[in-house]
Design a protein around this motif. Structure first.
Motif, PDB file in Angstrom:
ATOM      1  N   GLU A 192     -70.532   6.860  -4.594  1.00  0.00           N
ATOM      2  CA  GLU A 192     -69.810   5.635  -4.922  1.00  0.00           C
ATOM      3  C   GLU A 192     -70.666   4.411  -4.622  1.00  0.00           C
ATOM      4  OE1 GLU A 192     -65.778   3.248  -3.762  1.00  0.00           O
ATOM      5  OE2 GLU A 192     -65.607   5.388  -4.170  1.00  0.00           O
ATOM      6  N   TYR A 201     -72.208  14.906 -10.998  1.00  0.00           N
ATOM      7  CA  TYR A 201     -71.021  14.781 -10.155  1.00  0.00           C
ATOM      8  C   TYR A 201     -69.830  14.452 -11.042  1.00  0.00           C
ATOM      9  CZ  TYR A 201     -67.645  12.260  -7.190  1.00  0.00           C
ATOM     10  OH  TYR A 201     -66.507  11.810  -6.570  1.00  0.00           O
ATOM     11  N   ASN A 210     -66.187   9.697 -19.434  1.00  0.00           N
ATOM     12  CA  ASN A 210     -64.815   9.865 -18.952  1.00  0.00           C
ATOM     13  C   ASN A 210     -64.174  10.933 -19.827  1.00  0.00           C
ATOM     14  OD1 ASN A 210     -64.226   7.199 -17.232  1.00  0.00           O
ATOM     15  ND2 ASN A 210     -65.457   6.661 -18.992  1.00  0.00           N
ATOM     16  N   VAL A 258     -61.221  12.444 -15.676  1.00  0.00           N
ATOM     17  CA  VAL A 258     -62.447  12.851 -14.992  1.00  0.00           C
ATOM     18  C   VAL A 258     -63.581  11.909 -15.383  1.00  0.00           C
ATOM     19  CG1 VAL A 258     -64.134  14.710 -14.658  1.00  0.00           C
ATOM     20  CG2 VAL A 258     -61.716  15.277 -15.008  1.00  0.00           C
ATOM     21  N   THR A 259     -64.280  11.379 -14.381  1.00  0.00           N
ATOM     22  CA  THR A 259     -65.513  10.630 -14.635  1.00  0.00           C
ATOM     23  C   THR A 259     -66.688  11.514 -14.226  1.00  0.00           C
ATOM     24  OG1 THR A 259     -65.477   9.577 -12.456  1.00  0.00           O
ATOM     25  CG2 THR A 259     -64.456   8.371 -14.267  1.00  0.00           C
ATOM     26  N   HIS A 270     -63.438  16.583  -6.310  1.00  0.00           N
ATOM     27  CA  HIS A 270     -64.872  16.321  -6.448  1.00  0.00           C
ATOM     28  C   HIS A 270     -65.558  17.614  -6.879  1.00  0.00           C
ATOM     29  CE1 HIS A 270     -64.255  12.469  -4.450  1.00  0.00           C
ATOM     30  NE2 HIS A 270     -63.460  13.121  -3.616  1.00  0.00           N
ATOM     31  N   TYR A 271     -66.420  17.507  -7.893  1.00  0.00           N
ATOM     32  CA  TYR A 271     -67.092  18.678  -8.466  1.00  0.00           C
ATOM     33  C   TYR A 271     -68.573  18.371  -8.625  1.00  0.00           C
ATOM     34  CZ  TYR A 271     -62.266  19.738  -9.469  1.00  0.00           C
ATOM     35  OH  TYR A 271     -60.923  19.957  -9.341  1.00  0.00           O
ATOM     36  N   ARG A 319     -65.671  13.495 -10.867  1.00  0.00           N
ATOM     37  CA  ARG A 319     -64.553  13.065 -10.023  1.00  0.00           C
ATOM     38  C   ARG A 319     -63.294  13.132 -10.862  1.00  0.00           C
ATOM     39  NH1 ARG A 319     -61.901   8.120  -9.054  1.00  0.00           N
ATOM     40  NH2 ARG A 319     -61.112   7.916  -6.946  1.00  0.00           N
ATOM     41  N   PRO A 365     -69.475  12.085  -1.773  1.00  0.00           N
ATOM     42  CA  PRO A 365     -68.773  11.128  -2.633  1.00  0.00           C
ATOM     43  C   PRO A 365     -68.931   9.668  -2.211  1.00  0.00           C
ATOM     44  CG  PRO A 365     -67.405  13.045  -2.272  1.00  0.00           C
ATOM     45  CD  PRO A 365     -68.602  13.189  -1.357  1.00  0.00           C
ATOM     46  N   ASP A 366     -68.999   9.391  -0.898  1.00  0.00           N
ATOM     47  CA  ASP A 366     -69.170   8.009  -0.440  1.00  0.00           C
ATOM     48  C   ASP A 366     -70.550   7.469  -0.823  1.00  0.00           C
ATOM     49  OD1 ASP A 366     -66.610   7.879   0.648  1.00  0.00           O
ATOM     50  OD2 ASP A 366     -67.292   8.613   2.606  1.00  0.00           O
ATOM     51  N   THR A 405     -57.431  13.313  -5.773  1.00  0.00           N
ATOM     52  CA  THR A 405     -58.809  13.270  -6.252  1.00  0.00           C
ATOM     53  C   THR A 405     -59.492  14.597  -5.960  1.00  0.00           C
ATOM     54  OG1 THR A 405     -58.889  10.925  -5.724  1.00  0.00           O
ATOM     55  CG2 THR A 405     -60.990  12.006  -6.085  1.00  0.00           C
ATOM     56  N   LEU A 454     -59.200  12.730 -11.228  1.00  0.00           N
ATOM     57  CA  LEU A 454     -58.098  11.951 -10.673  1.00  0.00           C
ATOM     58  C   LEU A 454     -56.815  12.403 -11.344  1.00  0.00           C
ATOM     59  CD1 LEU A 454     -57.555   9.509  -8.767  1.00  0.00           C
ATOM     60  CD2 LEU A 454     -57.786   8.059 -10.776  1.00  0.00           C
TER      61      LEU A 454
END
Length: 139
Positions: free
Chosen positions: A122, A42, A65, A108-109, A35-36, A44, A118-119, A33, A46
């Protein structure tokens, strides 16, 4: 499970949760993963290795997406589809995706947020699922 042939073109949430239960018993594939962050955005990324069957989390908001690389069978709002990069998909709130990567895939989402943890992001964008039961549903 070597593909998603066992799922109908529009699987129910119950069927997806049964698939998740099965996947929990299988060896795990490492999905790297990334993170950007940009102003108010944001992303994410994968990396999904070829041969990986996976499910996604449900999101509270409509979001984008991007299928950046590879070929994947994925459940979309229009049913199960084989997608080849590049593709852009708009996810509606509450959508739960199922996918099987035929090749290595980069997915990418993108979410609107000013947060950079990121937490925390989410917690804001994901609809919690507890043992296959959504908030407000009977267990």
């Amino acid at each position: 499970m070597n593909d998603l042939a066992e799922l109908p073109s529009a699987p129910t949430l119950e069927q997806i949760h049964k698939l998740e239960e099965f996947l929990r018993t299988q060896p795990k594939d490492d999905c790297a993963t990334g993170h950007y962050f940009a102003d108010g955005v944001y992303g994410r990324a994968l990396l999904i290795p070829a041969g990986t069957c996976l499910t996604g989390k449900m999101h509270r908001q409509r979001h984008l997406n991007f299928l950046m690389q590879g070929t994947i069978r994925v459940w979309t709002e229009q049913g199960m589809k084989d997608l080849e990069a590049p593709q852009i998909i708009v996810s509606e709130p509450g959508t739960k995706r199922v996918g099987f990567a035929y090749t290595d895939v980069i997915w990418v989402t993108v979410h609107a947020t000013d947060k950079t943890d990121p937490d925390e992001i989410e917690a804001d964008v994901i609809i919690p699922e507890h043992c296959g039961v959504l908030p407000g549903e009977a267990a």
